[in-house]
Design a protein around this motif. Structure first.
Motif, PDB file in Angstrom:
ATOM      1  N   SER A 195      -5.683   5.914  10.330  1.00 54.13           N
ATOM      2  CA  SER A 195      -5.642   5.402   8.966  1.00 54.13           C
ATOM      3  C   SER A 195      -5.609   3.875   8.977  1.00 54.13           C
ATOM      4  O   SER A 195      -6.357   3.209   8.252  1.00 54.13           O
ATOM      5  CB  SER A 195      -4.419   5.970   8.248  1.00 54.13           C
ATOM      6  OG  SER A 195      -4.139   5.223   7.092  1.00 54.13           O
ATOM      7  N   SER A 196      -4.757   3.363   9.819  1.00 53.63           N
ATOM      8  CA  SER A 196      -4.605   1.916   9.892  1.00 53.63           C
ATOM      9  C   SER A 196      -5.857   1.258  10.485  1.00 53.63           C
ATOM     10  O   SER A 196      -6.357   0.258   9.966  1.00 53.63           O
ATOM     11  CB  SER A 196      -3.358   1.633  10.733  1.00 53.63           C
ATOM     12  OG  SER A 196      -3.321   0.302  11.104  1.00 53.63           O
ATOM     13  N   HIS A 197      -6.392   1.853  11.538  1.00 51.92           N
ATOM     14  CA  HIS A 197      -7.550   1.267  12.219  1.00 51.92           C
ATOM     15  C   HIS A 197      -8.813   1.291  11.360  1.00 51.92           C
ATOM     16  O   HIS A 197      -9.537   0.298  11.254  1.00 51.92           O
ATOM     17  CB  HIS A 197      -7.803   2.014  13.534  1.00 51.92           C
ATOM     18  CG  HIS A 197      -9.027   1.536  14.254  1.00 51.92           C
ATOM     19  ND1 HIS A 197      -9.037   0.388  15.014  1.00 51.92           N
ATOM     20  CD2 HIS A 197     -10.287   2.039  14.301  1.00 51.92           C
ATOM     21  CE1 HIS A 197     -10.257   0.207  15.507  1.00 51.92           C
ATOM     22  NE2 HIS A 197     -11.033   1.206  15.096  1.00 51.92           N
ATOM     23  N   ASP A 253       0.820  -1.212   0.000  1.00 49.19           N
ATOM     24  CA  ASP A 253       0.000   0.000   0.000  1.00 49.19           C
ATOM     25  C   ASP A 253       0.854   1.263   0.000  1.00 49.19           C
ATOM     26  O   ASP A 253       0.644   2.155  -0.808  1.00 49.19           O
ATOM     27  CB  ASP A 253      -0.929   0.016   1.205  1.00 49.19           C
ATOM     28  CG  ASP A 253      -2.241  -0.690   0.887  1.00 49.19           C
ATOM     29  OD1 ASP A 253      -2.622  -0.698  -0.293  1.00 49.19           O
ATOM     30  OD2 ASP A 253      -2.861  -1.250   1.808  1.00 49.19           O
ATOM     31  N   TYR A 254       1.795   1.317   0.914  1.00 50.08           N
ATOM     32  CA  TYR A 254       2.494   2.590   1.082  1.00 50.08           C
ATOM     33  C   TYR A 254       4.023   2.480   1.040  1.00 50.08           C
ATOM     34  O   TYR A 254       4.676   3.153   0.276  1.00 50.08           O
ATOM     35  CB  TYR A 254       2.089   3.246   2.403  1.00 50.08           C
ATOM     36  CG  TYR A 254       0.601   3.471   2.535  1.00 50.08           C
ATOM     37  CD1 TYR A 254      -0.058   4.355   1.682  1.00 50.08           C
ATOM     38  CD2 TYR A 254      -0.141   2.793   3.483  1.00 50.08           C
ATOM     39  CE1 TYR A 254      -1.427   4.570   1.796  1.00 50.08           C
ATOM     40  CE2 TYR A 254      -1.506   3.002   3.607  1.00 50.08           C
ATOM     41  CZ  TYR A 254      -2.151   3.889   2.766  1.00 50.08           C
ATOM     42  OH  TYR A 254      -3.487   4.093   2.881  1.00 50.08           O
ATOM     43  N   MET A 266      -1.789   8.357  11.649  1.00 46.37           N
ATOM     44  CA  MET A 266      -1.293   7.054  11.196  1.00 46.37           C
ATOM     45  C   MET A 266      -2.121   5.932  11.812  1.00 46.37           C
ATOM     46  O   MET A 266      -2.525   4.978  11.131  1.00 46.37           O
ATOM     47  CB  MET A 266       0.179   6.883  11.580  1.00 46.37           C
ATOM     48  CG  MET A 266       1.152   7.815  10.868  1.00 46.37           C
ATOM     49  SD  MET A 266       1.261   7.532   9.080  1.00 46.37           S
ATOM     50  CE  MET A 266       2.207   5.992   9.047  1.00 46.37           C
ATOM     51  N   ALA A 267      -2.383   6.043  13.115  1.00 47.41           N
ATOM     52  CA  ALA A 267      -3.139   5.005  13.817  1.00 47.41           C
ATOM     53  C   ALA A 267      -4.573   4.922  13.279  1.00 47.41           C
ATOM     54  O   ALA A 267      -5.109   3.827  13.052  1.00 47.41           O
ATOM     55  CB  ALA A 267      -3.144   5.291  15.316  1.00 47.41           C
ATOM     56  N   TYR A 296      -7.644   6.032   3.571  1.00 46.20           N
ATOM     57  CA  TYR A 296      -6.492   6.164   2.689  1.00 46.20           C
ATOM     58  C   TYR A 296      -5.572   7.266   3.215  1.00 46.20           C
ATOM     59  O   TYR A 296      -6.032   8.341   3.603  1.00 46.20           O
ATOM     60  CB  TYR A 296      -6.940   6.482   1.261  1.00 46.20           C
ATOM     61  CG  TYR A 296      -5.820   6.320   0.268  1.00 46.20           C
ATOM     62  CD1 TYR A 296      -5.432   5.056  -0.155  1.00 46.20           C
ATOM     63  CD2 TYR A 296      -5.146   7.433  -0.229  1.00 46.20           C
ATOM     64  CE1 TYR A 296      -4.400   4.891  -1.056  1.00 46.20           C
ATOM     65  CE2 TYR A 296      -4.102   7.280  -1.134  1.00 46.20           C
ATOM     66  CZ  TYR A 296      -3.729   6.012  -1.540  1.00 46.20           C
ATOM     67  OH  TYR A 296      -2.693   5.855  -2.432  1.00 46.20           O
ATOM     68  N   ASN A 297      -4.278   6.975   3.214  1.00 48.38           N
ATOM     69  CA  ASN A 297      -3.320   7.875   3.851  1.00 48.38           C
ATOM     70  C   ASN A 297      -2.613   8.775   2.836  1.00 48.38           C
ATOM     71  O   ASN A 297      -1.813   8.317   2.031  1.00 48.38           O
ATOM     72  CB  ASN A 297      -2.288   7.025   4.615  1.00 48.38           C
ATOM     73  CG  ASN A 297      -1.489   7.857   5.595  1.00 48.38           C
ATOM     74  OD1 ASN A 297      -1.242   9.039   5.375  1.00 48.38           O
ATOM     75  ND2 ASN A 297      -1.088   7.226   6.687  1.00 48.38           N
ATOM     76  N   GLY A 354      -8.974   2.033   8.072  1.00 52.53           N
ATOM     77  CA  GLY A 354      -8.777   1.776   6.648  1.00 52.53           C
ATOM     78  C   GLY A 354      -8.892   3.021   5.793  1.00 52.53           C
ATOM     79  O   GLY A 354      -9.127   2.941   4.590  1.00 52.53           O
ATOM     80  N   TYR A 396       8.220   2.121   7.626  1.00 53.53           N
ATOM     81  CA  TYR A 396       7.915   3.406   6.995  1.00 53.53           C
ATOM     82  C   TYR A 396       8.941   4.499   7.235  1.00 53.53           C
ATOM     83  O   TYR A 396       8.907   5.527   6.580  1.00 53.53           O
ATOM     84  CB  TYR A 396       6.487   3.887   7.306  1.00 53.53           C
ATOM     85  CG  TYR A 396       6.172   4.346   8.697  1.00 53.53           C
ATOM     86  CD1 TYR A 396       5.378   3.568   9.525  1.00 53.53           C
ATOM     87  CD2 TYR A 396       6.620   5.579   9.174  1.00 53.53           C
ATOM     88  CE1 TYR A 396       5.043   3.991  10.804  1.00 53.53           C
ATOM     89  CE2 TYR A 396       6.290   6.005  10.443  1.00 53.53           C
ATOM     90  CZ  TYR A 396       5.506   5.210  11.260  1.00 53.53           C
ATOM     91  OH  TYR A 396       5.183   5.642  12.509  1.00 53.53           O
TER      92      TYR A 396
END
Lengths: 413, 413
Positions: free
Chosen positions: A198-200, A22-23, A195-196, A204-205, A202, A30
């Motif tokens: 976005s991950s939790h 993804d990133y 960041m948290a 898009y970052n 879903g 990262y």
């Protein structure tokens, strides 16, 4: 993404399939595992022939579609982004004591900054991935451009800002309809929370340092410079840009290298990276040891006040590979550059936007740029974004009584 | 001025040779004797054939040179003015309950407003006349655009502002290097002082109401609309614009009439003039008796807060001749239109810029505009010009502690 071959980690060199990551590089994480988009340049070249290409295509960054990581071009925003004016500024060249000076006015983009090029790609990728929401942590141009392009796409956006964020900048995000979280903490805490989340969730970052696609939008300014200079029958010795986290200068350099690779230019320009004296980790690293030492940020040029640049490798490479240089300029020189740029070239830039002009003066002083050199300065953001600094730069009006005699006493000849 | 035949007084009808008069009809004076630029339309038509014209020409207002009062085109500014984006805004059309809605984003001009079109012509005429200096009285977009275009030309500018002018707007003028007189009195006193100084010193006068050439710049937005709609295979039933002193709407209407005259369109659109409820002399005149009754101005939309419009005749004619209408909208509706425009079309307009959107809503409510109508709204200035109003329009961010749980409790789905 017809011509995208792979995403390559700039740390370990491994190539990933765009469908698999993804990133960032999953092996390197990262902080280190920033990815680079690789294209099939022979195929690109066939579609972007320098002789036949210029005539066609939209007057926007999307004219360079063969060199962009777009899978679903029908999702491209209606907002007209890129193909900003390139001005020849002879009076500015005189003041700077260089052979010629060109100004690329990125403040003419939809939300008035260079960052629109990145957000345009970011929102498009989010739509392609079927994201329900896009997010970033910022109070600056990245956030306002994200809010604008998300509104254009009808894609919800959540933006994390530190509680000290200026009311005016937050207002712009809210006008565009973004959900804005005022994080009761520091900027770093806002970033980690983004960041948290976005991950939790879903979401898009849209973070340029960890999202390889955004720099692809940024590089289009270099593609345009190459094409616009070709139209004018000129080319710069130096391309000058202010530097914060390193993504912009990295994108600029990638654009020139790619145009060289597909046969548009034989020689790339040298890149001059300009930082504020109060926040110059790239300058220090370039001058002293090539390693990053994070620092405190103390400058009024908020768009480049980045003490811990997240794209250090690409930002440094742009200068070393191009045979360029890094210089730092004090805030007072930045304020003076705002008026110089406005008065000699009629372009009103925000502090980080005018920083390049101050950088040319500093590079002339150090003998890095010579009097016979041709320079092109990228003005990254509109002065209307930071009226407080304009007030500091501008001086004061002349008070007069409402009578012609009063004017006669003080009027310039 | 190859195709300019004469300057005709709109009050007495007398035609003057452009070499004989500077600003207004000497027989009627500057309150009544507003002039209109007349062209040899057959000659213009030969150079602006609808079929062959589109392909060529610069992407700026100067593509319409045959219809502009320019004697020395080599003096045209380097600033890229006009040819602003025209967006189709389907989600905005849904919200407004009209068949289709187009947005012309004039905030993308060099100093971020529609007024750049007029100042570009004003500065050019000053240079042609060999003026040593150009002047105006304003704190708004007319002043900032004048300062910008004067800087581009290297022409000194003197701008008269009332002492209450906001610091931020004055700063922009000073950044561009204009001499700014802070008149210790009212706006009217600043205006009279500017007139006196212009006359005494021989400074060229950039005041749209008394300088017939400026409206020629303004009309180019209509020429562009005609050409851009032709490219898209569409045409609006209504063109919507906010109204202050009447020059802008007068220019818009002149542009459409001229395009009809040279064969680009068969039918002109209806013009909807929109004023703020707190300052609606045109609405009152149109509704009640066709005569001007000056009023106090009380609206946050400062760019149209004109209680005594100086171009009343042209401003009223635009609506009556086109079969259009005038409506007024309260400030609260203007603020809401700012967010509607930003969220549905991704264009951030200043209050006067978004006023047209509120006007469409009002005209729908009154049944003036129907659900099957296609509308085009001219957004006259960028929202970055008035951040204070954006803050009033935008709402508030959501405070969260720096922890994911806190975000989970308040995040939109």
């Amino acid at each position: 993404m017809r011509h995208v071959l792979a995403l390559q980690c700039i740390h370990c060199g491994k190539q990933h399939d765009p469908g698999d990551v993804d990133y960032y590089c999953p092996l390197c994480g990262y902080h280190e595992g920033i990815l680079d988009v690789l294209y099939d340049y022979e195929a690109v070249k066939a579609e972007m022939d320098p002789v036949t290409f210029s005539a066609g295509g939209p007057r926007s960054m999307w004219r360079y579609l063969p060199l962009l990581p777009v899978a679903e071009p029908e999702r491209i925003s209606h907002l007209q982004v890129g193909w900003t004016p390139l001005y020849r500024a002879s009076r500015l060249a005189e003041t700077l004591d260089v052979a010629d000076c060109w100004v690329k006015d990125e403040g003419r983009n939809p939300t008035a900054s260079f960052k629109d090029r990145a957000s345009a790609v970011g929102v498009l990728k989010a739509m392609e991935r079927g994201a329900s929401r896009i997010t970033c942590a910022s109070t600056g141009n990245a956030a306002s451009s994200l809010a604008g392009f998300a509104a254009a796409a009808g894609l919800p956006a959540s933006i994390f800002v530190p509680k000290r964020a200026p009311e005016a900048k937050v207002a712009q995000l809210l006008v565009f309809g973004a959900q804005v979280f005022s994080v009761q903490g520091t900027y770093d805490q806002a970033w980690e929370l983004c960041m948290a989340a976005s991950s939790h969730f879903g979401w898009y970052n849209r973070n340029c340092a960890i999202n390889a696609y955004l720099i692809e939008g940024k590089k289009t300014v270099a593609l345009e410079l190459v094409e616009q200079f070709r139209e004018r029958g000129a080319f710069p010795d130096w391309v000058v840009v202010s530097v914060g986290d390193g993504c912009t200068i990295g994108g600029v350099w990638k654009g020139f290298k790619e145009m060289q690779r597909i046969g548009w230019i034989e020689k790339t320009p040298k890149i001059l990276g300009v930082q504020a004296a109060g926040c110059q980790p790239f300058v220090t690293a370039w001058r002293e040891g090539k390693r990053l030492t994070p620092c405190e940020a103390d400058t009024l040029a908020d768009s480049i006040a980045v003490g811990h640049p997240r794209n250090f490798v690409k930002g440094l490479r742009a200068v070393t590979e191009s045979g360029g240089a890094y210089v730092a300029v004090p805030d007072q020189a930045i304020l003076e550059a705002m008026t110089t740029l406005a008065r000699k070239a009629a372009v009103f830039g925000e502090p980080a936007g005018a920083t390049g002009v101050a950088g040319v003066q500093e590079a002339r002083r150090q003998g890095i740029i010579g009097p016979d050199d041709v320079v092109a300065v990228i003005v990254t953001g509109n002065g209307l974004k930071d009226i407080a600094s304009a007030i500091r730069a501008a001086g004061l009006p002349v008070p007069v009584d409402p009578a012609l005699d009063a004017v006669r006493r003080v009027a310039s000849p």
